[in-house]
Design an enzyme around this catalytic site. Structure first.
Site, mmCIF file in Angstrom:
data_model
loop_
_atom_site.group_PDB
_atom_site.id
_atom_site.type_symbol
_atom_site.label_atom_id
_atom_site.label_comp_id
_atom_site.label_asym_id
_atom_site.label_seq_id
_atom_site.Cartn_x
_atom_site.Cartn_y
_atom_site.Cartn_z
ATOM 1 N N LYS A 118 0.824 -1.223 0.000
ATOM 2 C CA LYS A 118 0.000 0.000 0.000
ATOM 3 C C LYS A 118 0.849 1.259 0.000
ATOM 4 C CE LYS A 118 -2.700 -1.347 3.469
ATOM 5 N NZ LYS A 118 -3.597 -1.235 4.592
ATOM 6 N N LYS A 199 -14.282 -22.285 1.305
ATOM 7 C CA LYS A 199 -14.167 -22.719 2.697
ATOM 8 C C LYS A 199 -14.888 -21.719 3.617
ATOM 9 C CE LYS A 199 -10.772 -23.623 6.127
ATOM 10 N NZ LYS A 199 -9.945 -23.707 7.024
ATOM 11 N N LYS A 202 -14.734 -16.650 8.505
ATOM 12 C CA LYS A 202 -15.183 -15.315 8.890
ATOM 13 C C LYS A 202 -14.691 -14.278 7.881
ATOM 14 C CE LYS A 202 -13.150 -13.371 12.219
ATOM 15 N NZ LYS A 202 -12.507 -12.797 13.408
#
Ligand code: TRP
Length: 331
Positions: A118, A199, A202
């Site tokens: 970044k 898969k 979260k």
């Protein structure tokens, strides 16, 4: 009996992938080993900086494992934060941990790389808790003379670092002060597909919660992505995440007969989802009831964890005493 120890980081809410991929295999291991399972709450602090969120996550994870069948009479089950010996051992271990070893930790390196990509400073947003994470984790493990550490593949490097640090201490004092642990990656653990077929995780936002209400469970199942095959078309059960999930909850007779219905045609995806909801809800209803009861009675949950912490501290204080004596800080 050999000791199996693992830590559960309280971030987010438990989902079906955690249940089949981590909780059930760990509970099975607890039948053969002297199991020590704990809530790694100070590990979570590195990323969760909202007090009520962290508190809720700790309570939810503890209640979740108990509701899923963890027997606190047989497993030493505690919060990491209730065993202050952990932090003393971590300080001792730090003195034997080369900084370069931490520089090589995958999780730290990935964070640095993300920053660099970044165009930011490599260490932007990285706290010392994240950097020294493997030391704290080594303390968790070495404190309890663990033989095996059941972990996912992403954690094996951390266990290897615990081996290295323990080895350095044993070598320095010419004594087997700390037991060298082994990582136990369970190969036969089910990969649970999420709503989108990847898969369940979260981080993909494709989870089905383990302890939701019946209607929320149903809503999630209805959101499972399917192809555009019509009701009458024969379907391939082995290429359907609905069926893969169904198999986890159903007995083999049920799975065979549903597979035959897929192949025969005449069953639409909506109906397949209803079948999945039926078996999932059948298994999860009693868990949900136990979970809600535990959440409604925080004193009982605290009592269970406090008695686990007491057992844990008996073991932990022996280790710290042994170390203090060897290092010359035993006044
Ligand atoms: N680092 C583990 C994870 O993120 C959690 C953890 C903390 C752990 N301490 C541990 C696992 C000790 C095994 C042993 O999942």
């Amino acid at each position: 009996m050999k000791v199996a120890l693992t830590g559960i980081k309280p971030t987010g809410i438990l989902h079906i992938g955690n249940y089949f991929g981590a909780i059930r295999p760990a509970l099975r291991l607890a039948e053969q080993y002297d199991a020590r399972y704990f809530i790694a709450d100070y590990h979570a602090l590195n990323t969760v900086k909202d007090g009520s969120e962290l508190r809720r996550a700790i309570t939810g994870i503890a209640a979740g494992w108990l509701a899923a069948g963890l027997d606190p009479e047989r497993v030493v089950f505690y919060r990491q934060s209730s065993v202050p010996e952990t932090f003393e051992l971590a300080t001792i271990l730090s003195a034997f941990t080369p900084k370069g070893l931490m520089n090589r930790a995958h999780a730290y390196k990935a964070a640095v790389q993300q920053n660099t990509e970044k165009g930011e400073d490599g260490d932007a947003g990285i706290n010392m808790g994240l950097f020294t994470y493997p030391v704290l984790m080594a303390a968790d493990i070495l404190l309890f003379d663990a033989d095996f550490v059941p972990v996912g593949r992403d954690q094996t490097q951390h266990v290897e670092m615990a081996q290295d640090i323990a080895g350095a201490i044993n070598y320095n004092y010419k004594k087997e002060l700390l037991k060298i642990p082994a990582a136990a990656v369970q190969e036969d653990v089910a990969v649970v597909p999420g709503l989108d077929g990847r898969k369940m995780s979260k981080s993909y936002g494709n989870t089905i919660p383990l302890f939701s209400t019946e209607s929320v469970l149903r809503k999630h199942i209805m959101r499972i992505v399917t192809n555009s095959q019509g009701v009458d078309e024969p379907k391939d059960p082995d290429n359907s995440q609905i069926f893969t999930l169904y198999k986890l909850f159903a007995d083999s007779g049920e799975a065979d007969s549903l597979a035959a219905r897929y192949r025969g045609g005449g069953m639409g995806w909506g109906e397949a989802k209803e079948e999945l909801f039926r078996v999932a809800n059948r298994e999860l209803s009693p868990l949900r009831e136990r979970y809600n009861a535990l959440i409604a009675e925080p004193e009982r949950l605290d009592g269970i964890l406090a008695s686990g912490a007491e057992k844990a501290r008996t073991i932990a204080s022996r280790t710290v005493k042994r170390l203090r004596k060897a290092i010359g800080i035993d006044f």
